[in-house]
Motif scaffolding. Structure first.
Motif, short mmCIF file in Angstrom:
data_model
loop_
_atom_site.label_atom_id
_atom_site.label_comp_id
_atom_site.label_asym_id
_atom_site.label_seq_id
_atom_site.Cartn_x
_atom_site.Cartn_y
_atom_site.Cartn_z
N UNK A 57 0.82 -1.21 0.00
CA UNK A 57 0.00 0.00 0.00
C UNK A 57 0.85 1.25 0.00
N UNK A 58 2.13 1.13 -0.32
CA UNK A 58 3.05 2.27 -0.43
C UNK A 58 3.01 3.14 0.81
N UNK A 59 2.93 2.50 1.95
CA UNK A 59 2.83 3.21 3.22
C UNK A 59 3.99 2.78 4.10
N UNK A 60 4.52 3.69 4.93
CA UNK A 60 5.69 3.44 5.76
C UNK A 60 6.90 3.09 4.90
N UNK A 61 7.22 3.98 3.98
CA UNK A 61 8.31 3.74 3.04
C UNK A 61 9.20 4.97 2.91
N UNK A 62 10.33 4.78 2.29
CA UNK A 62 11.23 5.88 1.96
C UNK A 62 11.22 6.07 0.45
N UNK A 63 11.07 7.30 0.02
CA UNK A 63 11.02 7.64 -1.40
C UNK A 63 12.21 8.50 -1.75
N UNK A 64 12.69 8.35 -2.97
CA UNK A 64 13.80 9.18 -3.46
C UNK A 64 13.31 10.01 -4.65
N UNK A 65 13.33 11.32 -4.47
CA UNK A 65 12.85 12.23 -5.50
C UNK A 65 13.85 12.30 -6.65
N UNK A 66 13.34 12.27 -7.87
CA UNK A 66 14.16 12.40 -9.07
C UNK A 66 13.86 13.73 -9.74
N UNK A 67 14.58 14.00 -10.81
CA UNK A 67 14.33 15.26 -11.53
C UNK A 67 12.95 15.25 -12.19
N UNK A 68 12.51 14.06 -12.65
CA UNK A 68 11.17 13.94 -13.21
C UNK A 68 10.17 13.74 -12.08
N UNK A 69 9.04 14.43 -12.11
CA UNK A 69 8.08 14.33 -11.01
C UNK A 69 7.51 12.92 -10.84
N UNK A 70 7.42 12.47 -9.59
CA UNK A 70 6.76 11.23 -9.21
C UNK A 70 5.65 11.60 -8.23
N UNK A 71 4.92 10.57 -7.70
CA UNK A 71 3.87 10.93 -6.75
C UNK A 71 3.70 9.85 -5.70
N UNK A 72 3.10 10.22 -4.58
CA UNK A 72 2.61 9.26 -3.61
C UNK A 72 1.25 9.74 -3.13
N UNK A 73 0.45 8.81 -2.65
CA UNK A 73 -0.94 9.12 -2.31
C UNK A 73 -1.31 8.51 -0.97
N UNK A 74 -2.47 8.92 -0.48
CA UNK A 74 -3.04 8.28 0.69
C UNK A 74 -3.44 6.85 0.32
#
Length: 893
Positions: A20-37
């Motif tokens: 569910x993409x929750x309790x994670x670490x994300x790495x931002x790139x030059x191209x936009x990504x997203x995360x949601x509730x």
């Protein structure tokens, strides 16, 4: 065997996405990504607790968070005590918190870290109501690439934008751009093609988020500052400009897009919009000498109902009698025949004021000597309320009257008329308490004129100018007096202060005079305020019998007259045959009847710029009479019917667009198509109205039209406009503005096409039966898959050290999805007309979503992700759970 193989394929395909993409670490790139509730775009769940750590992929870069959608239980401005998304800014080294934002309701933020920082986002929900959740776009930036670059202006023209445009700029940011031309003999023309910044304060000062433009590189040589949705035009004196954006720590908005280009130094003309914030014009070459043989012309335009004020800050040019060689000429309008306001070749301390919302400035230099030139500052001011036709003199107390602006200096080019009335049988006495104005022989320039009647053409009682008339008394011979205040375009002074009162009229009887006829001359309806009219004797005495009073109210061409009856207390009869108020649509009581009333309160509106009011009483009973107010409303060229054929696009705009719309607008459009099965789609091209929570001041309201039935589709105000569709082939648009603030307005685009979703279908029994059977088989297969692979639990408790872990300690699967060009955020809050969350299919289109859906096997490849420090990271699904199964994947986006 077949079922076992199928389950194996399910595990292989679905297993990597069971997160569910929750309790994670994300790495931002030059191209936009997203995360949601979790569960987005469906409602999130109750009693949830999730966190995300967002780091830049490149060491030293900064992370940007842009909230595309937000719908969390609670309201913006509250303490968010139910459900909340809290975003912390933390240092990478020591995990210390430097900033936080607690978010609920429909508020949206655009946030950026400093270098060597990251975001820690925590989403907590209680056990009550759930909502649509949120969608956040994130990416990394070096923070400098678009904030302060040196730019080169060419004749082709270029643009630059504020950081984050067209979404939102950042808080607490200061950016400076320097612009120079390719050649020395060029100057720079620059103006914003789009500007949505935080508005000026109530004092009219841009002190929150604003743009300042400098002539050259000297920080003391300011050409002007703007904010809100102002779009001024700037012209440099030399070959360089400097532009500075400053934002504070509160709200953030869309920002600006700035156009600039190099023009020859001898090109010095153009249209200059004027707003409340002052903007400066300098001579070509300033602060160096101007060239000889110049003929420059600038036309300044201000919003309707305003005057333009020009202050002369500096002048250095050839001085000769009558300024025949080099000069500045100011004209009261835009035509060659417009009246001359002033002609100067040296500095004057007197402000130059137009009588309307247009002014032309001409700069001429001959072939002889030159100087450093000039520096002017212009701005627009709301035209003062000047003159009333319904002043009432009381016999009980003195009433005060002053010149516009008193005790400050009055304006130039005024022509104010006040008509004072008193009860029948009284006369009017005026005491001149204070009078100082420009003196001229025969008072031909500025003067105060008293006339013995209801027009300025009545017998003159006195004409005064200069000073020395304090304590002078002026007395009318009957119950009307007109006062005229006239000023020319030269010097001004403090003006005047008067007191007036109704005095006794000596008669041979104590009865009220038998007034058989009343009424007055043409009354003038103001565009800026209400004026008042009442029956003779109101409110102190009843009106007389046998009266026929007629008033004709006029307004400027292009306006109509609106009357509101506040009190109507006359002898009542079912057909209003005895005493009545009659409203006629024209300059005569014989014109088309608008209404005939003998009771109640109501509004009456003319179709053109004049209206006649008749008050008739018979010989029987009387009453208190009436009191009403009237004003001028713009007769707007809005309210057409538009028909769309095929794939045409129709546009509608607010009145005066792209200038500010007028007060008290009331416009309606109907857009329809003849194509069967088509509906009307509407999207905003530009939208900026006055903002308030219920959208009750200025707003656009859309209606779904089916025959005579109209159903509201919603109401919009502020800076987010509509993006919706009708259910039938017609849509109605209504625009209303009140009498307070005005803004740029809107431009909406309408097309006809098939609905984006349809509820109609033709039943197919065979397909339904086949679908039922296939669905039963599918449910059985999916149940097997879910039992085999979807048994994990999301961690609901995490100790503090887990929440503050460093990037090197994170072992989580990260699923990120590239976000396409989603409609930009133009303000920090959602529109007052709430729209549902965008579906994931609309947001990510063909990209794989981060939730439990199938993706092609070829898109799932084992990989070890690289961190900014070069260390390897592997993801562990549900790190806080009892089991730890290590999996490494790359979801291609």
């Amino acid at each position: 065997m077949i079922i076992s193989c199928f389950i194996g394929v399910c595990v292989l395909l679905f297993g990597p996405l069971v997160s569910n993409a929750c309790n994670v670490t994300l790495y931002a790139q030059r191209e936009p990504l997203n995360f949601t509730s979790p569960n987005y775009p469906r409602n999130y769940t109750s009693n949830d607790n999730c966190y995300w750590d967002i780091y830049p992929q490149t060491r030293g870069y900064r992370v940007v968070l842009d909230m595309v959608f937000s719908d969390i239980e609670g309201s913006s401005g509250s303490t968010c005590r139910f459900d909340a998304l809290t975003i912390y800014t933390r240092n990478n080294a020591d995990q210390n918190q430097t900033d936080s934002h607690r978010i609920c309701g429909q508020i949206r933020w655009n946030l950026i870290t400093h270098a060597n920082q990251h975001f820690h986002a925590v989403f907590e929900t209680d056990g009550s109501v759930t909502r649509g959740g949120f969608l956040i776009r994130y990416y990394e930036t070096d923070g400098e690439s678009n904030c302060g670059l040196p730019l080169v202006a060419t004749s082709a023209g270029k643009t630059f934008t504020s950081p984050g445009y067209p979404n939102t700029y950042f808080l607490r940011q200061s950016c400076t751009w320097t612009i120079t031309t390719e050649q020395q003999n060029q100057t720079i023309l620059m103006y914003p093609t789009d500007s949505v910044l935080e508005r000026a304060s109530r004092r009219g000062i841009c002190d929150s988020d604003y743009v300042t433009v400098y002539n050259g590189q000297n920080s003391s040589d300011i050409l002007g500052t703007f904010c809100g949705n102002e779009r001024p035009v700037f012209s440099s004196g030399g070959n360089s400009l400097r532009v500075r954006l400053q934002t504070d720590s509160s709200n953030n908005y869309k920002g600006f897009k700035m156009f600039y280009r190099a023009v020859p130094a001898t090109t010095c003309n153009g249209m200059m919009p004027s707003g409340r914030n002052p903007i400066q014009i300098v001579s070509p070459g300033y602060p160096n000498n101007y060239q000889s043989g110049l003929d420059c012309q600038w036309t300044i335009n201000a919003p309707s109902g305003s005057n333009i004020t020009v202050e002369v800050l500096f002048v250095d040019m050839e001085i000769v009698p009558s300024c025949t060689n080099d000069y500045l000429l100011f004209k009261d309008g835009t035509t060659n025949s417009a009246r001359q306001l002033a002609k100067i070749c040296e500095r004057t301390s007197t402000a130059i004021v137009s009588s309307s919302n247009h002014m032309t400035i001409i700069f001429h230099s001959d072939s002889s000597d030159t100087g450093r030139g000039f520096r002017l500052q212009y701005s627009s001011v709301i035209a003062p309320i000047c003159g009333l036709s319904d002043l009432y003199a009381s016999s009980a107390a003195w009433t005060n009257l002053t010149s516009p602006g008193y005790p400050s200096n009055y304006f130039n080019n005024l022509n104010c008329l006040w008509t004072i009335s008193a009860p029948a049988g009284y006369k009017i006495k005026v005491d001149v308490v204070y009078l100082i104005m420009q003196y001229s022989p025969a008072c031909s320039k500025d003067y105060l004129l008293f006339s013995d009647g209801s027009t300025s053409y009545a017998t003159r009682l006195g004409k005064y100018c200069g000073r020395g008339y304090n304590s002078r008394e002026v007395v009318s011979s009957r119950n009307y007096m007109t006062i005229t205040f006239h000023t020319d375009g030269s010097d001004t002074a403090l003006g005047f202060r008067l007191n007036y009162k109704a005095g006794s009229f000596l008669t041979t009887t104590t009865e009220r005079p038998n007034v058989l006829h009343c009424g007055g001359p043409s009354l003038s309806a103001s565009k800026f305020s209400w004026r008042y009219l009442s029956s003779p004797g109101y409110p102190y005495n009843d009106y007389n019998n046998n009266m026929d009073c007629t008033w004709t109210i006029t307004a400027s061409v292009g306006y109509k007259i609106r009357v509101e009856i506040q009190v109507l207390s006359v002898e009542y009869e079912a057909t209003c045959a005895k005493d009545y108020l009659l409203f006629s649509d024209g300059s005569s009581s014989y014109d088309t009847q608008l209404g005939k009333y003998c009771s109640g309160t109501r509004d009456v509106v003319s179709s053109n710029n004049d209206m006649t009011i008749t008050f008739h009483t018979d010989g029987s009973g009387t009453g208190r009479g009436f009191s009403l107010k009237y004003t001028a409303r713009r007769k707007l060229a809005c309210g057409t019917e538009e028909r769309i054929y095929g794939y045409d696009t129709k546009y509608i705009e607010s009145p005066n667009y792209p200038l500010d719309y007028p007060d008290n607008s009331d416009c309606s459009w109907t857009i329809s198509t003849d194509v069967e099965g088509y509906v009307i789609h509407v999207k905003e091209v530009y939208f900026y109205l006055e903002q308030d929570s219920p959208c009750s001041f200025d707003y656009v309201q859309l209606y779904d039209v089916r025959g005579t039935y109209e159903h509201s589709l919603g109401r919009w105000c502020g800076s987010d406009g509509p993006d919706t569709q009708s259910t039938g082939r017609s849509m109605k648009v209504r625009f209303l503005s009140d009498a307070s603030s005005t803004f740029t307005g809107f431009k909406l685009a309408f097309t006809a096409g098939e609905p984006t979703s349809s509820s109609s279908f033709t039943p197919n029994v065979g397909a339904i039966m086949g679908g039922i059977f296939g669905g039963m088989v599918g449910v059985a297969i999916v149940t097997c898959c879910c039992c085999a692979i979807c048994s994990r639990k999301k961690s609901t408790t995490n100790d503090q050290s887990q929440g503050n872990r460093s990037p090197e300690a994170n072992l989580n699967i990260v699923y990120t999805v590239t976000l396409p060009n989603y409609p930009p955020t133009t303000a920090t809050t959602q529109p007052d007309m709430f729209t549902p969350p965008p579906a994931y299919s609309e947001v990510v289109k063909d990209d794989p979503p981060p939730y439990c859906q199938a993706v092609p096997l070829s898109d799932i490849q084992p990989v070890v992700a690289s961190s900014p420090s070069g260390a390897s990271y592997q993801g562990i699904d549900n790190p806080a759970g009892p089991s730890r199964v290590t999996v490494s994947h790359d979801v291609h986006v």
